[in-house]
Design a protein around this motif. Sequence first.
Motif, PDB file in Angstrom:
ATOM      1  N   UNK A   1      -0.510 -11.388  -3.665  1.00  0.00           N
ATOM      2  CA  UNK A   1      -0.675  -9.964  -3.775  1.00  0.00           C
ATOM      3  C   UNK A   1      -1.873  -9.011  -3.371  1.00  0.00           C
ATOM      4  N   UNK A   2      -2.039  -8.387  -2.282  1.00  0.00           N
ATOM      5  CA  UNK A   2      -3.359  -7.520  -2.352  1.00  0.00           C
ATOM      6  C   UNK A   2      -2.754  -6.107  -2.231  1.00  0.00           C
ATOM      7  N   UNK A   3      -3.165  -5.410  -2.984  1.00  0.00           N
ATOM      8  CA  UNK A   3      -2.491  -4.076  -2.943  1.00  0.00           C
ATOM      9  C   UNK A   3      -3.489  -2.599  -3.136  1.00  0.00           C
ATOM     10  N   UNK A   4      -3.277  -1.678  -2.481  1.00  0.00           N
ATOM     11  CA  UNK A   4      -3.981  -0.473  -2.729  1.00  0.00           C
ATOM     12  C   UNK A   4      -2.810   0.655  -3.067  1.00  0.00           C
TER      13      UNK A   4
ATOM     14  N   UNK B   1      -3.310   8.430   0.802  1.00  0.00           N
ATOM     15  CA  UNK B   1      -3.487   8.553   2.249  1.00  0.00           C
ATOM     16  C   UNK B   1      -4.706   9.573   2.510  1.00  0.00           C
ATOM     17  N   UNK B   2      -5.399   9.822   1.418  1.00  0.00           N
ATOM     18  CA  UNK B   2      -6.440  11.076   1.759  1.00  0.00           C
ATOM     19  C   UNK B   2      -7.521  10.694   2.748  1.00  0.00           C
TER      20      UNK B   2
ATOM     21  N   UNK C   1       0.878  -1.206   0.158  1.00  0.00           N
ATOM     22  CA  UNK C   1       0.104   0.102   0.100  1.00  0.00           C
ATOM     23  C   UNK C   1       0.808   1.215   0.031  1.00  0.00           C
ATOM     24  N   UNK C   2       0.499   2.250  -0.607  1.00  0.00           N
ATOM     25  CA  UNK C   2       0.965   3.649  -0.593  1.00  0.00           C
ATOM     26  C   UNK C   2       0.402   4.429   0.557  1.00  0.00           C
ATOM     27  N   UNK C   3      -0.270   3.691   1.631  1.00  0.00           N
ATOM     28  CA  UNK C   3      -0.781   4.472   2.922  1.00  0.00           C
ATOM     29  C   UNK C   3      -0.098   3.449   3.812  1.00  0.00           C
ATOM     30  N   UNK C   4      -1.307   3.105   4.789  1.00  0.00           N
ATOM     31  CA  UNK C   4      -1.111   2.346   5.999  1.00  0.00           C
ATOM     32  C   UNK C   4      -1.394   0.875   5.518  1.00  0.00           C
TER      33      UNK C   4
END
Length: 273
Positions: free
Chosen positions: A62-65, A110-111, A11-14
């Motif tokens: 793979x699980x991705x956001x 992360x919005x 993820x590009x956030x948490x």
Amino acid sequence: MATNPTFFIISDSSGATSQTIAQTAASQFPNLTPQLKRFPFVQTKSILTGILKLAKENNAILFHTLVNRELCQMVKDFATDNHLFSFDCIQSPMEMISAATGEQPASVPGLIHDLNENYFERIAAMEFAVANDDGKHPQGMLEADLVILGVSRTSKTPLSLYLANQNLRVANLPIGPELQLPAELKQVDPTRIFGLTNTPEKLSQIRKERMISYGLAADTPYSDAENIKQELEYAKKLYREIGCLTINVANKSIEETASIILESLNIDFTQMN
């Protein structure tokens, strides 16, 4: 086929969203014991490349956001080229919303975690729950959105913290035949009080495991089923006198119990985050 597959949460956030999706899906496969490896705040190609190499070595699912389309496509292409399974948890929903509304996504990581007013209210609620855990400050019950009662080991604290994460100020109070009830309890609206109960057998098992975790003997008066029956009878009588809702948590998850409470309070869970 492996019974302990490796899940990579990228993820590009948490990474909380993709992890929840992965765990929820995996929970439907009782014979599997997946190993989760979480890689949060991935926002550069170089870091993602290293993670994907590890994924190949582990034959990971793979699980991705990744809201950045280029990074998301990197994962998809790598998975295809290396015969890995992958699931895009964010781009597909974004594309669907865009198609339905005509709007274009901001594509900013992360919005959802922006430090807005709702965020600070949640932090305040968490601090309130900690300060008013286990009857520490009886006066807090008068300020709480709801009060949770229960004998020892009925999940009062984890339930309080879960509800606090939904912006609710929660106080919880341990009860029992030998514990004195604070005067403040009588001043609380019964519709805001929730009494937790359990079965003697289940509660005995939980308490025995608790004693063992402390390095103590499992069989004590605290875990004795007959003593627990007396505690639960006391609780049942108290709940009836108060006129509050009683919830048997024996076969319920924290989330299920919380849903019952929110429904009783006529609170829409979907509007609380």
